[in-house]
Design a protein around this motif. Structure first.
Motif, short mmCIF file in Angstrom:
data_model
loop_
_atom_site.label_atom_id
_atom_site.label_comp_id
_atom_site.label_asym_id
_atom_site.label_seq_id
_atom_site.Cartn_x
_atom_site.Cartn_y
_atom_site.Cartn_z
N UNK A 43 172.13 -7.06 6.40
CA UNK A 43 172.92 -6.90 5.17
C UNK A 43 173.24 -8.26 4.57
N UNK A 44 173.25 -8.32 3.24
CA UNK A 44 173.60 -9.55 2.54
C UNK A 44 175.05 -9.90 2.81
N UNK A 45 175.40 -11.18 2.76
CA UNK A 45 176.80 -11.56 2.92
C UNK A 45 177.67 -10.90 1.86
N UNK A 46 178.93 -10.66 2.20
CA UNK A 46 179.87 -10.07 1.26
C UNK A 46 180.75 -11.18 0.72
N UNK A 164 178.00 -6.77 -15.40
CA UNK A 164 177.21 -7.99 -15.48
C UNK A 164 176.03 -7.87 -14.51
N UNK A 165 175.18 -8.86 -14.54
CA UNK A 165 174.02 -8.89 -13.66
C UNK A 165 174.43 -8.95 -12.19
N UNK A 166 175.66 -9.41 -11.93
CA UNK A 166 176.13 -9.58 -10.56
C UNK A 166 176.51 -8.25 -9.90
N UNK A 167 176.52 -7.18 -10.68
CA UNK A 167 176.86 -5.86 -10.14
C UNK A 167 175.62 -4.98 -9.94
N UNK A 169 171.41 -4.61 -8.48
CA UNK A 169 170.30 -5.11 -7.67
C UNK A 169 169.01 -4.79 -8.41
N UNK A 170 168.00 -5.66 -8.33
CA UNK A 170 166.74 -5.38 -9.03
C UNK A 170 166.04 -4.18 -8.42
N UNK A 171 165.39 -3.39 -9.25
CA UNK A 171 164.64 -2.23 -8.78
C UNK A 171 163.23 -2.70 -8.42
N UNK A 172 162.98 -2.80 -7.12
CA UNK A 172 161.69 -3.31 -6.67
C UNK A 172 161.52 -4.75 -7.11
N UNK A 173 160.38 -5.03 -7.76
CA UNK A 173 160.15 -6.38 -8.25
C UNK A 173 160.48 -6.51 -9.73
N UNK A 174 161.18 -5.48 -10.27
CA UNK A 174 161.52 -5.49 -11.69
C UNK A 174 163.02 -5.71 -11.87
N UNK A 175 163.38 -6.27 -12.98
CA UNK A 175 164.79 -6.47 -13.27
C UNK A 175 165.32 -7.75 -12.68
N UNK A 176 166.53 -8.09 -13.06
CA UNK A 176 167.15 -9.34 -12.63
C UNK A 176 168.56 -9.03 -12.17
N UNK A 177 168.68 -8.47 -10.98
CA UNK A 177 169.99 -8.16 -10.43
C UNK A 177 170.38 -9.19 -9.39
N UNK A 180 174.97 -9.19 -4.33
CA UNK A 180 174.74 -9.58 -2.94
C UNK A 180 173.92 -10.82 -2.76
N UNK A 181 173.52 -11.45 -3.87
CA UNK A 181 172.64 -12.61 -3.76
C UNK A 181 173.28 -13.91 -4.23
N UNK A 182 174.26 -13.82 -5.11
CA UNK A 182 174.82 -15.02 -5.73
C UNK A 182 176.28 -15.22 -5.35
#
Length: 344
Positions: A43-46, A164-167, A169-177, A180-182
């Motif tokens: 799991x990504x860091x919280x 916002x983009x921070x809420x 996650x990208x769908x597969x290799x599409x999108x810019x979510x 959990x990453x930033x």
């Protein structure tokens, strides 16, 4: 690590692992540690800021990164405005107050919103006619997968209503979510000159009528909004809560007309895009929820949009209450309310 002091609902929960982040170097040190890969494999860091927009339904198993990055400064002043920067761990309301003390108006309508600066773009916080995106310039963040720093402008943040983009996650290799990453380290705000008051809300118009002040300055608006919010909303230090629990829904003109035909007193606001925003608090109140509860979770007596911890409430009780409210509003109005807080 006990998380009750770090969530404004005051829900009892624990973080199995927690690291405090006081600067960018702390993140890179953590990522360079041999144990980072195993801690983040499943799991990504919280990322945890002020915990003011959070409902904990149990202990947090992923690594918790508690953002405590400080610092506030004037980056630049020009004839057109002020460029202000604040660390992600700075208290939001104190930052608004600080800008006014320095003579830099523009954030006063966002006074007394709980939480930290780093969370403000995630939620695109807003109140009394102003949203963060109206004053946002850019932010710095760290990619928790690569350790690289990056900067995003307003367009890249994908701001929407409490979104916002921070809420996402990208769908597969599409999108810019970036959910959990930033980890947002610093945020910069643009406060334009000349300053113009934003006064188009009934509560502020009422204050002008009461005081006889028809041309308030920024500090006066700040004081009014603090007074209005304190009269309506409970102090999390006294009664656990996460502020407004549901987003105000938007409907078409036709949908609004249908609701008005059945409930003429429904509170609604025309939007620039032609849609109509309805007051979620009014919808909840109309369904008879004000003052009611489930277990130790309740609906605040003075504002139906706020759910509160009456003492010892669990995250499960809060969410059971929230779902019951959603069902009532949907059955009466055909509208599904969307919660604002992050549920973990």
């Amino acid at each position: 690590m006990a998380l009750q002091p770090y969530n404004s609902f005051g829900i009892v929960a624990r973080a199995l692992r927690l690291a405090r982040v006081r600067d960018e170097a702390d993140v890179r040190t953590l990522m360079a540690d041999a144990g980072w890969a195993s801690l983040t494999r499943e799991a990504a860091p919280f990322v945890l800021g002020g915990g003011s927009n959070l409902v904990l339904t149990g202990d947090i198993k992923p690594l918790v990164l508690k953002v405590e990055i400080r610092g506030r400064r004037l980056v630049e002043e020009t004839a057109k405005g002020w460029l202000i920067e604040a660390g992600g761990g700075e208290n939001w309301h104190e930052t608004v107050q600080w800008t006014l003390e320095q003579g830099w108006p523009g954030l006063e309508n966002l006074a007394l919103i709980p939480g930290c600066v780093g969370a403000s773009p995630v939620q695109n916080i807003g109140a009394y006619g102003v949203e963060l995106q109206d004053r946002f310039h850019e932010l710095d963040a760290i990619d928790l997968q690569t350790g690289q720093s990056f900067t995003l402008n307003a367009a890249q943040c994908g701001f929407g209503y409490r979104d916002s983009v921070f809420k996402h996650t990208p769908a597969g290799d599409k999108g810019f979510g970036l959910a959990g990453r930033a980890l947002i380290t610093r945020v910069r705000f643009w406060l334009p000159k000349p300053w113009k008051p934003v006064l188009g809300y009934a509560d502020l118009e009422r204050k002008m009528a009461e005081t006889g002040v028809s041309h308030p300055d920024a500090r006066q608006i700040f004081d009014w909004i603090c007074a209005i919010r304190r009269a309506k909303l409970p102090d999390p230090a006294v009664i656990g809560n996460a502020g407004s629990f549901f987003k105000n829904p938007t409907v078409s003109v036709e949908q609004c007309a249908d609701i008005i035909a059945r409930d003429p007193k429904v509170v609604h606001y025309p939007m620039a895009d032609g849609s109509i925003k309805l007051a979620a608090g009014w919808l909840i109140d109309a369904c008879g929820w004000k003052g009611r509860g489930v277990g130790n979770a309740g609906v605040y007596e003075k504002q139906a949009l706020v759910l509160v911890n009456r003492g010892g409430a669990t995250g499960g009780e809060v969410m059971t209450l929230a779902k019951a409210i959603q069902t009532s509003v949907y059955e009466r109005f055909g509208i599904l309310l969307e919660p604002e807080p992050v549920v973990v």
